[in-house]
Design a protein around this motif. Sequence first.
Motif, short mmCIF file in Angstrom:
data_model
loop_
_atom_site.label_atom_id
_atom_site.label_comp_id
_atom_site.label_asym_id
_atom_site.label_seq_id
_atom_site.Cartn_x
_atom_site.Cartn_y
_atom_site.Cartn_z
N LYS A 1 0.79 -1.23 0.00
CA LYS A 1 0.00 0.00 0.00
C LYS A 1 0.82 1.28 0.00
O LYS A 1 0.28 2.35 -0.25
CB LYS A 1 -0.98 0.00 1.17
CG LYS A 1 -0.35 -0.02 2.55
CD LYS A 1 -1.44 -0.09 3.61
CE LYS A 1 -0.86 -0.12 5.01
NZ LYS A 1 -1.92 -0.20 6.05
N TYR A 2 2.12 1.20 0.27
CA TYR A 2 2.95 2.41 0.22
C TYR A 2 3.70 2.53 -1.11
O TYR A 2 4.60 3.35 -1.25
CB TYR A 2 3.96 2.38 1.38
CG TYR A 2 3.30 2.29 2.73
CD1 TYR A 2 2.52 3.33 3.22
CD2 TYR A 2 3.43 1.13 3.50
CE1 TYR A 2 1.89 3.24 4.45
CE2 TYR A 2 2.81 1.03 4.74
CZ TYR A 2 2.04 2.08 5.20
OH TYR A 2 1.41 1.98 6.42
N SER A 3 3.30 1.73 -2.08
CA SER A 3 4.01 1.65 -3.34
C SER A 3 3.43 2.61 -4.38
O SER A 3 2.40 3.25 -4.18
CB SER A 3 3.96 0.21 -3.87
OG SER A 3 4.62 -0.65 -2.96
N ASN A 4 4.12 2.69 -5.51
CA ASN A 4 3.62 3.48 -6.64
C ASN A 4 3.92 2.72 -7.92
O ASN A 4 4.87 1.93 -7.99
CB ASN A 4 4.24 4.88 -6.66
CG ASN A 4 5.75 4.83 -6.82
OD1 ASN A 4 6.26 4.69 -7.92
ND2 ASN A 4 6.47 4.93 -5.70
N GLY A 5 3.09 2.97 -8.92
CA GLY A 5 3.24 2.22 -10.15
C GLY A 5 2.94 3.04 -11.38
O GLY A 5 2.35 4.12 -11.32
N LEU A 6 3.37 2.50 -12.51
CA LEU A 6 3.06 3.03 -13.83
C LEU A 6 2.41 1.91 -14.61
O LEU A 6 3.01 0.84 -14.78
CB LEU A 6 4.33 3.53 -14.53
CG LEU A 6 4.19 3.93 -16.00
CD1 LEU A 6 3.18 5.07 -16.17
CD2 LEU A 6 5.55 4.33 -16.58
N ALA A 7 1.19 2.12 -15.07
CA ALA A 7 0.46 1.11 -15.85
C ALA A 7 0.30 1.62 -17.27
O ALA A 7 -0.19 2.74 -17.49
CB ALA A 7 -0.91 0.85 -15.22
N ILE A 8 0.72 0.81 -18.25
CA ILE A 8 0.63 1.23 -19.64
C ILE A 8 -0.08 0.18 -20.49
O ILE A 8 -0.06 -1.01 -20.18
CB ILE A 8 2.02 1.53 -20.25
CG1 ILE A 8 2.89 0.27 -20.33
CG2 ILE A 8 2.73 2.63 -19.45
CD1 ILE A 8 4.18 0.46 -21.12
N ASP A 9 -0.71 0.65 -21.54
CA ASP A 9 -1.36 -0.24 -22.50
C ASP A 9 -1.51 0.51 -23.82
O ASP A 9 -1.73 1.73 -23.83
CB ASP A 9 -2.73 -0.69 -22.00
CG ASP A 9 -3.20 -2.00 -22.65
OD1 ASP A 9 -3.39 -2.01 -23.89
OD2 ASP A 9 -3.36 -3.00 -21.93
N VAL A 10 -1.41 -0.20 -24.92
CA VAL A 10 -1.56 0.42 -26.24
C VAL A 10 -3.02 0.73 -26.54
O VAL A 10 -3.33 1.59 -27.37
CB VAL A 10 -0.96 -0.50 -27.34
CG1 VAL A 10 -1.83 -1.74 -27.54
CG2 VAL A 10 -0.77 0.26 -28.65
N SER A 11 -3.93 0.07 -25.83
CA SER A 11 -5.37 0.22 -26.08
C SER A 11 -5.95 1.38 -25.28
O SER A 11 -5.81 1.44 -24.05
CB SER A 11 -6.10 -1.07 -25.71
OG SER A 11 -7.48 -0.85 -25.55
N LYS A 12 -6.64 2.28 -25.98
CA LYS A 12 -7.31 3.39 -25.31
C LYS A 12 -8.36 2.88 -24.34
O LYS A 12 -8.51 3.40 -23.22
CB LYS A 12 -7.95 4.30 -26.35
CG LYS A 12 -8.66 5.51 -25.77
CD LYS A 12 -9.33 6.34 -26.85
CE LYS A 12 -10.09 7.52 -26.24
NZ LYS A 12 -10.81 8.30 -27.26
N GLN A 13 -9.11 1.84 -24.75
CA GLN A 13 -10.16 1.30 -23.89
C GLN A 13 -9.57 0.65 -22.64
O GLN A 13 -10.17 0.74 -21.55
CB GLN A 13 -11.02 0.30 -24.66
CG GLN A 13 -11.86 0.96 -25.74
CD GLN A 13 -13.12 0.17 -26.05
OE1 GLN A 13 -13.75 -0.41 -25.18
NE2 GLN A 13 -13.49 0.17 -27.31
#
Length: 284
Positions: free
Chosen positions: A135-147
Amino acid sequence: MTIIETVNRTAEKLLKVSTTPKLDSEILISHILKEKNRLNLYLNNKSNLNINQKKEFDKLISQRLNHKPIAKIINSKSFWNFDLDVSKKVLIPRPETEILIDLVCKNYQKNKRISFLDIGCGSGCISLALLENFKYSNGLAIDVSKQAVENTFINFKRYFNKNNLKIKRQNIFKFKTNKMFDLIISNPPYLKPYEFCSLSRSIKSFEPKEALISNDKKGIMFYKKIIKDFKKNLKLNGLVAFEIGNNQFGEIKKLLDLNGFCIQDYYRLIDNQVRCLIAKKIKN
């Protein structure tokens, strides 16, 4: 007709399209009744659907008879400790992905502060599970899909009011970052084109093909890209975590070995296929 009689008769109809017809029937009728606990259907077994509820239920059953998955009919799927929205064009989260999260959790103390990169975030299931456990973490989430990016955002805002997840639309074959991560995790497209043909109609017709198929003979082009090009963004002793396809473990292990990684853990299915793995970066 009582609700239980409706459940049982509907289950008979669904036998031709489902391996879990009674469960499907229970879930759909619970959805109509806004009943979160299916057990309550049996506790109130003398009740009936009203006319409007019956019409709505019949519509849902018609969709299921057309092979539409339950999760896509009700736009919701239970995963980890969440009921995730899957209304957009994203894959339905699978139990194997929960196993991948379990493997990651074994390698870190609970609530350890980590930074992670989630490649191909889809519904956001992986990122949300990581943020809940660490819960003290941070992330970057990526995807090529807009949806997919939109769907991840919907689920993140539903369960978190922090600003510890950045969600971006990115193509990993073009994406570059200077950020360093403790964990890079991905369940990328890994099916070979011929494998897609053998999938059930419910998957082929209602889940995004581009999230399933890797357009190379071995189905490993995404793993190659992540291992070779993103290792510079992984801290020394950091982890990569992958969900992989059938007969891909050997090739992916070679890639990991050649690029300074050592496999820490993996999970085999009942047919002995490795489905999930964790590897540590031991060399820069």
